[in-house]
Design an enzyme around this catalytic site. Structure first.
Site, PDB file in Angstrom:
ATOM      1  N   GLU A 128      48.066  54.474  56.747  1.00 32.47           N
ATOM      2  CA  GLU A 128      47.711  55.160  55.499  1.00 32.47           C
ATOM      3  C   GLU A 128      48.983  55.544  54.740  1.00 32.47           C
ATOM      4  O   GLU A 128      50.059  55.691  55.331  1.00 32.47           O
ATOM      5  CB  GLU A 128      46.868  56.398  55.875  1.00 32.47           C
ATOM      6  CG  GLU A 128      46.512  57.351  54.770  1.00 32.47           C
ATOM      7  CD  GLU A 128      45.613  56.785  53.683  1.00 32.47           C
ATOM      8  OE1 GLU A 128      45.961  55.733  53.120  1.00 32.47           O
ATOM      9  OE2 GLU A 128      44.606  57.432  53.351  1.00 32.47           O
ATOM     10  N   ASP A 151      46.520  63.853  53.358  1.00 28.95           N
ATOM     11  CA  ASP A 151      46.481  64.994  52.445  1.00 28.95           C
ATOM     12  C   ASP A 151      45.428  65.971  52.976  1.00 28.95           C
ATOM     13  O   ASP A 151      45.698  66.711  53.918  1.00 28.95           O
ATOM     14  CB  ASP A 151      46.161  64.438  51.056  1.00 28.95           C
ATOM     15  CG  ASP A 151      46.293  65.447  49.940  1.00 28.95           C
ATOM     16  OD1 ASP A 151      47.115  66.351  50.053  1.00 28.95           O
ATOM     17  OD2 ASP A 151      45.571  65.322  48.935  1.00 28.95           O
ATOM     18  N   LYS A 168      51.045  65.799  54.068  1.00 32.08           N
ATOM     19  CA  LYS A 168      51.089  67.044  53.278  1.00 32.08           C
ATOM     20  C   LYS A 168      50.312  68.095  54.054  1.00 32.08           C
ATOM     21  O   LYS A 168      49.147  68.369  53.760  1.00 32.08           O
ATOM     22  CB  LYS A 168      50.369  66.821  51.932  1.00 32.08           C
ATOM     23  CG  LYS A 168      51.235  66.416  50.774  1.00 32.08           C
ATOM     24  CD  LYS A 168      50.386  66.495  49.498  1.00 32.08           C
ATOM     25  CE  LYS A 168      50.961  65.662  48.408  1.00 32.08           C
ATOM     26  NZ  LYS A 168      50.053  65.550  47.242  1.00 32.08           N
ATOM     27  N   GLY A 172      43.028  64.920  54.618  1.00 34.01           N
ATOM     28  CA  GLY A 172      42.712  64.261  55.885  1.00 34.01           C
ATOM     29  C   GLY A 172      41.323  63.653  55.903  1.00 34.01           C
ATOM     30  O   GLY A 172      40.939  62.974  56.854  1.00 34.01           O
ATOM     31  N   ASN A 173      40.561  63.880  54.833  1.00 33.90           N
ATOM     32  CA  ASN A 173      39.172  63.402  54.818  1.00 33.90           C
ATOM     33  C   ASN A 173      39.055  61.883  54.884  1.00 33.90           C
ATOM     34  O   ASN A 173      38.152  61.354  55.520  1.00 33.90           O
ATOM     35  CB  ASN A 173      38.447  63.914  53.568  1.00 33.90           C
ATOM     36  CG  ASN A 173      38.162  65.396  53.652  1.00 33.90           C
ATOM     37  OD1 ASN A 173      37.673  65.880  54.659  1.00 33.90           O
ATOM     38  ND2 ASN A 173      38.506  66.130  52.611  1.00 33.90           N
ATOM     39  N   ASP A 225      49.889  55.883  43.889  1.00 39.45           N
ATOM     40  CA  ASP A 225      49.613  55.783  42.452  1.00 39.45           C
ATOM     41  C   ASP A 225      49.230  57.117  41.841  1.00 39.45           C
ATOM     42  O   ASP A 225      48.862  58.065  42.524  1.00 39.45           O
ATOM     43  CB  ASP A 225      48.439  54.827  42.213  1.00 39.45           C
ATOM     44  CG  ASP A 225      47.106  55.442  42.615  1.00 39.45           C
ATOM     45  OD1 ASP A 225      47.001  55.924  43.757  1.00 39.45           O
ATOM     46  OD2 ASP A 225      46.175  55.488  41.777  1.00 39.45           O
TER      47      ASP A 225
HETATM   48  P1  IMP Z   1      42.893  62.672  51.741  1.00 36.45           P
HETATM   49  O1  IMP Z   1      41.553  62.085  51.984  1.00 36.45           O
HETATM   50  O2  IMP Z   1      42.810  63.979  50.999  1.00 36.45           O
HETATM   51  O3  IMP Z   1      43.766  62.773  52.961  1.00 36.45           O
HETATM   52  O4  IMP Z   1      43.558  61.781  50.651  1.00 36.45           O
HETATM   53  C1  IMP Z   1      44.296  60.731  50.910  1.00 36.45           C
HETATM   54  C2  IMP Z   1      44.438  59.903  49.660  1.00 36.45           C
HETATM   55  O5  IMP Z   1      44.658  60.726  48.502  1.00 36.45           O
HETATM   56  C3  IMP Z   1      45.640  59.050  49.800  1.00 36.45           C
HETATM   57  O6  IMP Z   1      45.304  57.818  50.388  1.00 36.45           O
HETATM   58  C4  IMP Z   1      46.089  58.905  48.376  1.00 36.45           C
HETATM   59  O7  IMP Z   1      45.431  57.833  47.779  1.00 36.45           O
HETATM   60  C5  IMP Z   1      45.653  60.157  47.675  1.00 36.45           C
HETATM   61  N1  IMP Z   1      46.767  61.120  47.505  1.00 36.45           N
HETATM   62  C6  IMP Z   1      46.907  62.324  48.067  1.00 36.45           C
HETATM   63  N2  IMP Z   1      48.049  62.917  47.694  1.00 36.45           N
HETATM   64  C7  IMP Z   1      48.665  62.034  46.878  1.00 36.45           C
HETATM   65  C8  IMP Z   1      49.930  62.056  46.164  1.00 36.45           C
HETATM   66  O8  IMP Z   1      50.726  62.998  46.197  1.00 36.45           O
HETATM   67  N3  IMP Z   1      50.183  60.951  45.441  1.00 36.45           N
HETATM   68  C9  IMP Z   1      49.359  59.867  45.368  1.00 36.45           C
HETATM   69  N4  IMP Z   1      48.196  59.809  46.012  1.00 36.45           N
HETATM   70  C10 IMP Z   1      47.849  60.892  46.762  1.00 36.45           C
HETATM   71 MG    MG Z   2      45.165  55.945  48.782  1.00 41.99          MG
END
Ligand code: IMP
Ligand code: MG
Length: 194
Positions: A98, A102, A130, A104-105, A160
């Site tokens: 990955e 972020d 993060k 983590g979902n 992106d």
């Molecule tokens: P999660 O499901 O919240 O862990 O989100 C993960 C996804 O959110 C990543 O695969 C990214 O596509 C997007 N994302 C989270 N933070 C950032 C960032 O700072 N820059 C770009 N994409 C992010």
């Molecule tokens: Mg992504």
């Protein structure tokens, strides 16, 4: 594009050090295993391409796409799989690759889904982490983490904002005025990122 970047967070050289370090660890840890790297599209595509070239043991690759619905810069927890892997992974050792962990979902959803296909193991690898933004319901911990980042929005090297900046060869912090000005760019009808 460069004008939209406030500062460089990880240079090309630092990213190479990270991928080389993780690639060497993976090569040691998965020696003799039936390793399949699964790249979470689209964000991990550049990391995946560099990481696989720093892995010195045999491995296969596959791809999966997850879509998170919600505002353009956060994940809602409502994650659906829009493109599935193509190979049978039963009995194999999976490394899910990955771009950023972020809330983590996304990885939680994907690893729960892949577990239904009976692989021998699932291990998580993320370029960036993060930790401050983790959803408390997510208990997963990636085994391989390239680097931690503060709670700032970063782009480049696959990452992106509204599908832009993925081709920057470094990771940078986006100027806040860019996303403040473009918040309207998420699709009002489908609530999907655009
Ligand atoms: P999660 O499901 O919240 O862990 O989100 C993960 C996804 O959110 C990543 O695969 C990214 O596509 C997007 N994302 C989270 N933070 C950032 C960032 O700072 N820059 C770009 N994409 C992010
Ligand atoms: Mg992504």
């Amino acid at each position: 594009m460069l004008n939209d970047i406030k500062e460089i967070y990880f240079s090309k050289e630092q990213l190479k050090e990270i991928t080389d370090r993780i690639g060497a660890q993976i090569s040691r840890d998965f020696e003799g295993k039936d390793l399949i790297l699964i790249s979470v599209l689209k964000g991990s595509v550049i990391f995946m391409a560099d990481l696989m070239r720093s892995i010195t043991i045999p491995c296969r690759i596959d791809f999966i796409t997850a879509q998170s619905y919600g505002q353009s810069m956060t994940s809602s927890g409502n994650v659906s799989i829009t493109k599935d892997i193509s190979d049978n992974i039963e009995g194999c050792d999976i490394l899910l690759v990955e771009d950023i962990f972020d809330s983590g979902n996304t990885l939680q959803r994907l690893s729960d889904y892949l577990a239904t296909k009976n692989p021998s193991s699932i291990t998580l690898c993320t370029l960036l982490d993060k930790p401050k933004r983790r959803d408390p319901n997510v208990k997963l911990v990636p085994k391989y983490i390239g680097a931690e980042v503060e709670d700032q929005f970063v782009v480049g090297y696959g990452l992106d904002y509204n599908q832009k900046y993925r081709n920057l060869p470094f990771i940078g912090i986006l100027k806040p005025e860019i996303y403040n000005a473009k918040q309207h760019l998420f699709n009002q009808e489908t609530k999907e990122r655009v």
